[in-house]
Design an enzyme around this catalytic site. Structure first.
Site, PDB file in Angstrom:
ATOM      1  N   ALA A   1       0.797  -1.223   0.000  1.00  0.00           N
ATOM      2  CA  ALA A   1       0.000   0.000   0.000  1.00  0.00           C
ATOM      3  C   ALA A   1       0.839   1.288   0.000  1.00  0.00           C
ATOM      4  O   ALA A   1       0.402   2.304  -0.526  1.00  0.00           O
ATOM      5  CB  ALA A   1      -0.933  -0.020   1.210  1.00  0.00           C
TER       6      ALA A   1
ATOM      7  N   THR B   1       0.567   5.581  -1.602  1.00  0.00           N
ATOM      8  CA  THR B   1       0.186   6.716  -0.733  1.00  0.00           C
ATOM      9  C   THR B   1       0.540   8.050  -1.397  1.00  0.00           C
ATOM     10  O   THR B   1      -0.177   9.030  -1.226  1.00  0.00           O
ATOM     11  CB  THR B   1       0.861   6.646   0.663  1.00  0.00           C
ATOM     12  OG1 THR B   1       2.263   6.512   0.485  1.00  0.00           O
ATOM     13  CG2 THR B   1       0.342   5.491   1.479  1.00  0.00           C
TER      14      THR B   1
ATOM     15  N   PHE C   1      -2.861   1.050   5.206  1.00  0.00           N
ATOM     16  CA  PHE C   1      -3.556   0.559   6.392  1.00  0.00           C
ATOM     17  C   PHE C   1      -2.884   1.026   7.681  1.00  0.00           C
ATOM     18  O   PHE C   1      -3.524   1.488   8.599  1.00  0.00           O
ATOM     19  CB  PHE C   1      -3.561  -0.980   6.404  1.00  0.00           C
ATOM     20  CG  PHE C   1      -4.653  -1.601   5.565  1.00  0.00           C
ATOM     21  CD1 PHE C   1      -5.617  -0.833   4.955  1.00  0.00           C
ATOM     22  CD2 PHE C   1      -4.708  -2.984   5.402  1.00  0.00           C
ATOM     23  CE1 PHE C   1      -6.624  -1.407   4.192  1.00  0.00           C
ATOM     24  CE2 PHE C   1      -5.708  -3.581   4.648  1.00  0.00           C
ATOM     25  CZ  PHE C   1      -6.663  -2.787   4.042  1.00  0.00           C
ATOM     26  N   ARG C   2      -1.544   0.866   7.753  1.00  0.00           N
ATOM     27  CA  ARG C   2      -0.886   0.948   9.067  1.00  0.00           C
ATOM     28  C   ARG C   2      -0.122   2.235   9.361  1.00  0.00           C
ATOM     29  O   ARG C   2       0.406   2.391  10.454  1.00  0.00           O
ATOM     30  CB  ARG C   2       0.037  -0.270   9.246  1.00  0.00           C
ATOM     31  CG  ARG C   2      -0.769  -1.548   9.384  1.00  0.00           C
ATOM     32  CD  ARG C   2       0.075  -2.785   9.562  1.00  0.00           C
ATOM     33  NE  ARG C   2      -0.793  -3.958   9.652  1.00  0.00           N
ATOM     34  CZ  ARG C   2      -1.370  -4.539   8.613  1.00  0.00           C
ATOM     35  NH1 ARG C   2      -1.159  -4.082   7.383  1.00  0.00           N
ATOM     36  NH2 ARG C   2      -2.160  -5.576   8.776  1.00  0.00           N
TER      37      ARG C   2
ATOM     38  N   GLN D   1       0.572  -6.260  -3.447  1.00  0.00           N
ATOM     39  CA  GLN D   1      -0.546  -6.559  -2.544  1.00  0.00           C
ATOM     40  C   GLN D   1      -1.665  -5.542  -2.771  1.00  0.00           C
ATOM     41  O   GLN D   1      -2.700  -5.601  -2.140  1.00  0.00           O
ATOM     42  CB  GLN D   1      -0.068  -6.462  -1.092  1.00  0.00           C
ATOM     43  CG  GLN D   1       1.034  -7.457  -0.770  1.00  0.00           C
ATOM     44  CD  GLN D   1       1.733  -7.103   0.542  1.00  0.00           C
ATOM     45  OE1 GLN D   1       1.264  -7.444   1.619  1.00  0.00           O
ATOM     46  NE2 GLN D   1       2.860  -6.427   0.474  1.00  0.00           N
TER      47      GLN D   1
ATOM     48  N   ILE E   1      -4.646  -3.243  -4.576  1.00  0.00           N
ATOM     49  CA  ILE E   1      -5.868  -3.616  -5.293  1.00  0.00           C
ATOM     50  C   ILE E   1      -6.345  -2.451  -6.151  1.00  0.00           C
ATOM     51  O   ILE E   1      -7.494  -2.386  -6.551  1.00  0.00           O
ATOM     52  CB  ILE E   1      -6.970  -4.030  -4.284  1.00  0.00           C
ATOM     53  CG1 ILE E   1      -7.184  -2.919  -3.227  1.00  0.00           C
ATOM     54  CG2 ILE E   1      -6.595  -5.336  -3.582  1.00  0.00           C
ATOM     55  CD1 ILE E   1      -8.335  -3.215  -2.253  1.00  0.00           C
TER      56      ILE E   1
ATOM     57  N   HIS F   1      -3.680  -9.790  -4.117  1.00  0.00           N
ATOM     58  CA  HIS F   1      -4.957  -9.579  -3.417  1.00  0.00           C
ATOM     59  C   HIS F   1      -6.073  -9.117  -4.354  1.00  0.00           C
ATOM     60  O   HIS F   1      -7.073  -8.583  -3.895  1.00  0.00           O
ATOM     61  CB  HIS F   1      -4.755  -8.590  -2.264  1.00  0.00           C
ATOM     62  CG  HIS F   1      -3.845  -9.115  -1.192  1.00  0.00           C
ATOM     63  ND1 HIS F   1      -3.181  -8.326  -0.290  1.00  0.00           N
ATOM     64  CD2 HIS F   1      -3.483 -10.398  -0.881  1.00  0.00           C
ATOM     65  CE1 HIS F   1      -2.457  -9.084   0.535  1.00  0.00           C
ATOM     66  NE2 HIS F   1      -2.616 -10.346   0.183  1.00  0.00           N
TER      67      HIS F   1
ATOM     68  N   CYS G   1     -20.223 -11.965  -9.698  1.00  0.00           N
ATOM     69  CA  CYS G   1     -21.289 -12.431  -8.817  1.00  0.00           C
ATOM     70  C   CYS G   1     -20.751 -13.521  -7.889  1.00  0.00           C
ATOM     71  O   CYS G   1     -20.119 -14.476  -8.349  1.00  0.00           O
ATOM     72  CB  CYS G   1     -22.449 -12.976  -9.649  1.00  0.00           C
ATOM     73  SG  CYS G   1     -23.665 -13.843  -8.632  1.00  0.00           S
TER      74      CYS G   1
END
Ligand code: CNA
Length: 238
Positions: free
Chosen positions: A24, A28, A35-36, A103, A105, A121, A129
């Protein structure tokens, strides 16, 4: 330019078998929270912790709440690749970089022009569906309101790996094989706390493991070169 960046430049210049593994923190600088970090999603107020909402059982039981979080926190509009994504795509075109293993998305490596991208991920830019697996355009789930449903009655879901779900075995196999055969492994923008993804580093057998992360990681002591700086700024100089 500092000594560590000069060393990274040299490592990149000398190799034509580089693999990048990121998380991630790579996005940024494009405006997508991780997340962290202190301003990451784990430090923001929500009714449930993100790791609970982003789990298979929560999605199945409370799809409305999942989608409120998904649209408010995971979907960030008008984002563009930053200097890290762009330089990685350039290194691939130059024949030096073999694969990006991510990782993330958010689809930003592909938007930057990278071709060989292994999304451990999944991606919020694809949907299907959950009952009959029919594919749907991602806009249907990323925008609007409520729970999107398929004609068969199933809930349409993002093509991402939620907590409690297993990773795609083919992607995992390809990722381990790229890492095992890499001359240089550059790991960046990841806390290396989410397994099994973080464990991929253990497949690397070379002696040029480079870690670029704003904060310390549990693997810092194993790396041959550790750079605690912003990854976009680092890639701008190499
Ligand atoms: P994480 O656990 O949030 O760690 C991110 C790491 O990046 C932290 O250690 C930060 O210090 C570091 N970091 C933040 N910004 C920078 C920067 N500019 N330069 C260098 N380092 C930086 O995220 P991980 O990827 O390790 O954890 C895996 C989760 C996060 C995956 O399941 C992802 O799907 C998930 N995630 C993805 C996105 C995205 O797709 N952009 C956004 C948020 C979370």
């Amino acid at each position: 330019m500092n000594e560590k960046i000069m060393r990274l430049r040299e490592i990149i210049r000398e190799s034509d078998n580089i693999v990048f593994f990121g998380g991630a923190g790579v996005s940024t600088e494009s405006g997508i929270p991780d997340f962290r970090s202190v301003d990451g999603l784990y430090h923001q107020e929500w009714k449930y912790p993100p790791e609970t909402i982003l789990s298979h059982s929560f999605f199945t039981r409370y799809p409305e709440e999942y989608y409120r979080f998904h649209r408010a926190k995971l979907v960030v509009e008008n984002v563009k690749p930053n200097r890290a994504h762009l330089r990685l795509a350039e290194l691939e075109r130059e024949g030096k970089l073999k694969a990006v293993i991510t990782q993330n998305i958010d689809g930003l490596h592909q938007a930057a022009g990278s071709k060989k991208v292994l999304e451990l991920h999944g991606s919020i830019l694809r949907a299907y569906c959950s009952k009959c697996r029919k594919p749907y355009p991602a806009d249907l789930i990323n925008f609007g309101s409520g729970v999107p449903r398929c004609g068969c009655g199933g809930v349409i879901r993002p093509d991402i790996v939620l907590y409690e779900e297993s990773l795609d075995q083919d992607i995992l196999y390809q990722a381990t094989s790229y890492i095992r055969n890499a001359d240089v492994l550059i790991v960046g923008g990841t806390s290396l706390k989410v397994y099994p993804a973080a464990g991929l580093i253990n497949y690397y057998r070379g002696n040029k493991l480079v870690l670029i992360n704003r904060s310390e990681t549990p693997y810092d002591s194993y790396a041959d070169l550790v750079i605690h700086e912003k990854i976009g700024e680092v890639f701008d100089q190499v």
